[in-house]
Scaffold this motif. Structure first.
Motif, short mmCIF file in Angstrom:
data_model
loop_
_atom_site.label_atom_id
_atom_site.label_comp_id
_atom_site.label_asym_id
_atom_site.label_seq_id
_atom_site.Cartn_x
_atom_site.Cartn_y
_atom_site.Cartn_z
N GLU A 21 66.94 29.12 103.81
CA GLU A 21 66.49 29.69 102.54
C GLU A 21 65.64 30.93 102.81
O GLU A 21 64.70 30.90 103.60
CB GLU A 21 65.68 28.64 101.77
CG GLU A 21 64.95 29.15 100.54
CD GLU A 21 65.83 29.86 99.52
OE1 GLU A 21 66.80 29.24 99.04
OE2 GLU A 21 65.56 31.04 99.21
N HIS A 38 66.80 28.09 80.56
CA HIS A 38 67.82 27.31 81.25
C HIS A 38 67.95 25.95 80.57
O HIS A 38 66.93 25.34 80.26
CB HIS A 38 67.43 27.06 82.71
CG HIS A 38 67.99 28.08 83.66
ND1 HIS A 38 67.55 29.38 83.70
CD2 HIS A 38 68.96 27.98 84.62
CE1 HIS A 38 68.22 30.03 84.63
NE2 HIS A 38 69.09 29.21 85.21
N VAL A 39 69.17 25.49 80.34
CA VAL A 39 69.37 24.09 79.97
C VAL A 39 70.40 23.49 80.92
O VAL A 39 71.30 24.18 81.39
CB VAL A 39 69.90 23.91 78.52
CG1 VAL A 39 68.86 24.33 77.50
CG2 VAL A 39 71.22 24.63 78.30
N ALA A 88 70.53 33.98 105.95
CA ALA A 88 71.86 33.90 106.55
C ALA A 88 72.44 35.31 106.56
O ALA A 88 72.48 35.95 105.50
CB ALA A 88 72.73 32.96 105.74
N ASP A 137 77.15 29.48 92.37
CA ASP A 137 77.38 30.86 91.91
C ASP A 137 78.09 31.71 92.95
O ASP A 137 78.71 32.71 92.62
CB ASP A 137 76.04 31.52 91.57
CG ASP A 137 75.58 31.19 90.16
OD1 ASP A 137 76.13 30.23 89.57
OD2 ASP A 137 74.68 31.87 89.64
N ARG A 177 60.11 32.40 91.74
CA ARG A 177 60.21 32.99 93.08
C ARG A 177 61.27 34.09 93.06
O ARG A 177 62.14 34.12 92.18
CB ARG A 177 60.52 31.92 94.12
CG ARG A 177 61.81 31.19 93.89
CD ARG A 177 61.95 30.03 94.85
NE ARG A 177 63.15 29.26 94.58
CZ ARG A 177 64.34 29.50 95.11
NH1 ARG A 177 64.49 30.51 95.96
NH2 ARG A 177 65.37 28.75 94.81
N MET A 224 74.67 25.63 86.34
CA MET A 224 74.14 24.52 87.14
C MET A 224 75.08 23.32 87.10
O MET A 224 75.25 22.62 88.09
CB MET A 224 72.74 24.13 86.65
CG MET A 224 71.71 25.23 86.84
SD MET A 224 70.04 24.69 86.46
CE MET A 224 70.13 24.35 84.71
N ARG A 266 63.19 26.35 84.50
CA ARG A 266 63.98 26.17 85.72
C ARG A 266 63.09 25.80 86.91
O ARG A 266 63.48 24.96 87.73
CB ARG A 266 64.78 27.47 85.96
CG ARG A 266 65.58 27.53 87.23
CD ARG A 266 66.78 26.59 87.19
NE ARG A 266 67.32 26.47 88.54
CZ ARG A 266 68.39 27.12 88.99
NH1 ARG A 266 69.06 27.91 88.18
NH2 ARG A 266 68.81 26.97 90.22
C1 LIG Z 1 69.72 34.73 82.85
C2 LIG Z 1 70.39 33.46 83.31
C3 LIG Z 1 70.27 32.29 82.57
C4 LIG Z 1 70.93 31.13 83.00
N1 LIG Z 1 70.87 30.00 82.23
C5 LIG Z 1 71.52 28.88 82.62
C6 LIG Z 1 71.48 27.69 81.85
O1 LIG Z 1 70.90 27.64 80.78
N2 LIG Z 1 72.15 26.60 82.32
C7 LIG Z 1 72.85 26.61 83.49
O2 LIG Z 1 73.43 25.59 83.87
N3 LIG Z 1 72.90 27.73 84.25
C8 LIG Z 1 72.28 28.86 83.84
N4 LIG Z 1 72.33 29.98 84.61
C9 LIG Z 1 73.11 29.94 85.85
C10 LIG Z 1 72.31 29.28 86.97
O3 LIG Z 1 71.09 29.96 87.13
C11 LIG Z 1 73.14 29.33 88.25
O4 LIG Z 1 74.44 28.92 87.97
C12 LIG Z 1 72.58 28.44 89.35
O5 LIG Z 1 71.28 28.80 89.70
C13 LIG Z 1 73.48 28.54 90.58
O6 LIG Z 1 72.93 27.81 91.62
P1 LIG Z 1 73.23 28.26 93.14
O7 LIG Z 1 72.51 27.26 93.95
O8 LIG Z 1 74.66 28.47 93.33
O9 LIG Z 1 72.55 29.69 93.30
P2 LIG Z 1 71.04 30.12 93.09
O10 LIG Z 1 70.36 29.18 92.17
O11 LIG Z 1 71.07 31.57 92.74
O12 LIG Z 1 70.37 29.91 94.51
C14 LIG Z 1 70.69 30.72 95.62
C15 LIG Z 1 69.63 30.49 96.68
O13 LIG Z 1 70.04 31.10 97.88
C16 LIG Z 1 68.95 31.87 98.41
N5 LIG Z 1 69.60 32.95 99.17
C17 LIG Z 1 70.37 33.95 98.69
N6 LIG Z 1 70.88 34.67 99.70
C18 LIG Z 1 70.45 34.11 100.84
C19 LIG Z 1 70.68 34.38 102.22
N7 LIG Z 1 71.47 35.39 102.63
N8 LIG Z 1 70.07 33.59 103.14
C20 LIG Z 1 69.27 32.55 102.74
N9 LIG Z 1 69.03 32.25 101.46
C21 LIG Z 1 69.63 33.01 100.52
C22 LIG Z 1 68.15 32.30 97.20
O14 LIG Z 1 66.81 32.59 97.55
C23 LIG Z 1 68.27 31.06 96.33
O15 LIG Z 1 67.28 30.11 96.63
C24 LIG Z 1 71.70 31.15 84.19
C25 LIG Z 1 71.81 32.32 84.93
C26 LIG Z 1 71.19 33.47 84.49
C27 LIG Z 1 71.39 34.73 85.27
#
Ligand SMILES: Cc1cc2nc3c(=O)[nH]c(=O)nc-3n(C[C@H](O)[C@H](O)[C@H](O)COP(=O)(O)OP(=O)(O)OC[C@H]3O[C@@H](n4cnc5c(N)ncnc54)[C@H](O)[C@@H]3O)c2cc1C
Length: 450
Positions: A18, A39-40, A122, A301, A29, A314, A97
């Motif tokens: 991370e 976020h829901v 990474a 994502d 953060r 999520m 969130r």
């Molecule tokens: C404005 C907004 C509102 C949203 N509202 C909702 C909602 O209401 N409900 C919902 O279900 N979803 C919502 N989402 C979507 C949701 O935020 C994401 O789908 C979710 O966070 C994806 O999780 P993830 O673990 O794939 O990525 P992320 O949560 O983005 O986590 C990625 C992690 O990887 C780390 N990272 C990135 N690159 C590197 C690297 N190279 N090396 C090491 N660490 C790294 C980051 O620091 C982070 O901790 C919303 C998104 C946005 C933009």
């Protein structure tokens, strides 16, 4: 965190890499800018999270999160009018969130099989086009590079993942990517909620009218833990968003209905506005490559990110973790297994993908850089049917129930094409149109709006 938990159920040792320092209390953060906006967690995703981590949803609720019943606990203005507050069929977990992440993280990181490497980035995959055997990481602490060897690498680095670049460096052909970008931007501000206006107070949702030919403009107000209201205004390409505190209220006043502005008009702000331009739908198609390296999986994502207005990200990520769990339970770790699993993970993001993209294409100025044939054909029939469902579901409980099942990712959107649903659409009884926001007198009193 969900993936780390799944891996630790089946494998001896899991390293979470991370880039950020993860806070030991619910806090924003840098690596999670979207965490500052509403976020829901829809019920479809909440059930999966609870299945993987029993008791975790109760902990979120115990820490101040809310279980919001749809449509009972929500006041929604759609493009077709006000939604009746039918008895709840589905729900969403509503909280900041940072709180949700903190509760999940606390639970997952108790495993002694999981090691957390914070402030570590990474930067590349290690291995070749046949097999990924680890990750190259860079320490933000001391500037050193190191190779972490692994039998399985899961990319969960989010929207800005470098995966396509990393795979090219291993000599693989480019992974195809679709982008459908309505130019979504978000602007959020938090307020002190009036006494009693968090626990039982409805969430408010003012949706855009995509039929106007103008940029879409939306606003939501979600009661949050800690006696706060979080208000988010958003727009599609060409729309104006408040970037300064003083323009937040005027912008809320110009939404299709002034309810949100009336609610925040007399409450004390807690924060400045926070603006993000991160709402494009973007989907990779690893399953289309003929060759896929063993030992590599993509989830969340990084694989598929959606217009956040639908709140599906999520839940889609949780679906990926559940598929991974099934794969590891079956113990199919031989050659080609990662590709087969990736295909299954990619399949479960299709519903949120098509829901978000097909809707976004209706907005003026939406950029369509996709090869998905469903997004590049004459869509008038499907479009008209979606409009009909939207119109009926605000006044018919039976139609609303099915539409909410789909929106909450509890059932597949294929249900909307089933003959039983078509019959229901024909026979559904409709309540009269609501001429104003369906807030009860006690709710109006709490919000000082009587
Ligand atoms: C404005 C907004 C509102 C949203 N509202 C909702 C909602 O209401 N409900 C919902 O279900 N979803 C919502 N989402 C979507 C949701 O935020 C994401 O789908 C979710 O966070 C994806 O999780 P993830 O673990 O794939 O990525 P992320 O949560 O983005 O986590 C990625 C992690 O990887 C780390 N990272 C990135 N690159 C590197 C690297 N190279 N090396 C090491 N660490 C790294 C980051 O620091 C982070 O901790 C919303 C998104 C946005 C933009």
């Amino acid at each position: 965190m969900l993936v780390a938990h799944v891996l630790a159920r089946h494998l001896d040792s899991v390293t979470v890499v991370e880039r950020d320092t993860l806070p030991d209390h619910p806090a924003h953060r840098k690596g999670l800018p979207q965490g500052r906006h509403v976020h829901v967690l829809w019920s479809g995703g909440a059930r999966l999270v609870e299945g993987l981590l029993p008791g975790v949803i109760d902990r979120v609720l115990g820490a101040g999160g809310r279980r919001v019943g749809f449509q009972k606990d929500v006041v929604t203005l759609t493009a077709h009018g006000w939604q009746h507050r039918f008895p709840a069929r589905q729900f969403a977990i509503m909280c900041g969130r940072p709180l949700l992440d903190r509760v999940v993280r606390d639970r997952v990181l108790t495993s002694d099989r999981i090691r957390l490497r914070q402030r570590t980035e990474a930067v590349a995959l290690v291995g070749d086009s046949v097999r990924v055997s680890g990750v190259e990481v860079y320490s933000l602490e001391n500037g050193t590079r190191e190779t972490l060897e692994a039998d399985l690498v899961v990319d969960a680095t989010g929207r800005r993942s470098g995966l396509r670049r990393w795979l090219s460096a291993l000599g693989l052909p480019p992974v195809e990517v679709d982008i459908v970008d309505a130019g979504i931007a978000y602007s959020t501000r938090e307020f002190v909620a009036p006494p009693g206006a968090t626990g039982g107070f409805p969430a408010v949702n003012v949706a855009a009218d995509h039929r106007t030919g103008q940029p879409g403009r939306f606003g939501v107000l979600f009661p949050q833990e800690g006696g706060r209201w979080m208000a988010t205004l958003s727009c599609t390409r060409g729309g104006k968003l408040p970037t300064r505190s003083e323009s937040f209220l005027p912008c809320a006043q110009s939404l299709p209905d002034p309810l949100l502005a009336r609610l925040i008009g007399s409450v004390e702000p807690l924060t400045d506005v926070f603006v993000s331009h991160i709402g494009a739908n973007r989907r990779l198609y690893p399953e289309r490559l003929n060759r896929w390296p063993d030992g590599l999986i993509i989830v969340g994502d990084s694989l598929a990110a959606f217009n956040p207005i639908h709140g599906h990200g999520m839940s889609a990520a949780a679906r990926g973790a559940v598929v991974l769990d099934k794969w590891l339970t079956e113990g199919d770790l031989g050659p080609g297994a990662a590709h087969r699993t990736q295909q299954a993970i990619s399949a479960v993001v299709d519903d949120p993908w098509i829901m978000a993209t097909s809707k976004d294409l209706e907005y003026v100025g939406c950029r369509n850089e996709s090869t998905d044939p469903r997004l590049n054909q004459e869509v008038s029939y499907t479009h008209q049917f979606a409009e009909l469902i939207a119109r009926k579901s605000i006044r018919s409980q039976a139609v609303s129930d099915v539409a909410t099942d789909v929106a909450s990712m509890s059932v597949s959107q294929v249900e909307l094409g089933a003959s039983r649903f078509l019959l229901l659409m024909q026979q559904a009884k409709e309540l009269p149109e609501l001429l104003q926001a369906p807030l009860r007198p006690d709710e109006l009193a709490i919000a000082n709006l009587e």
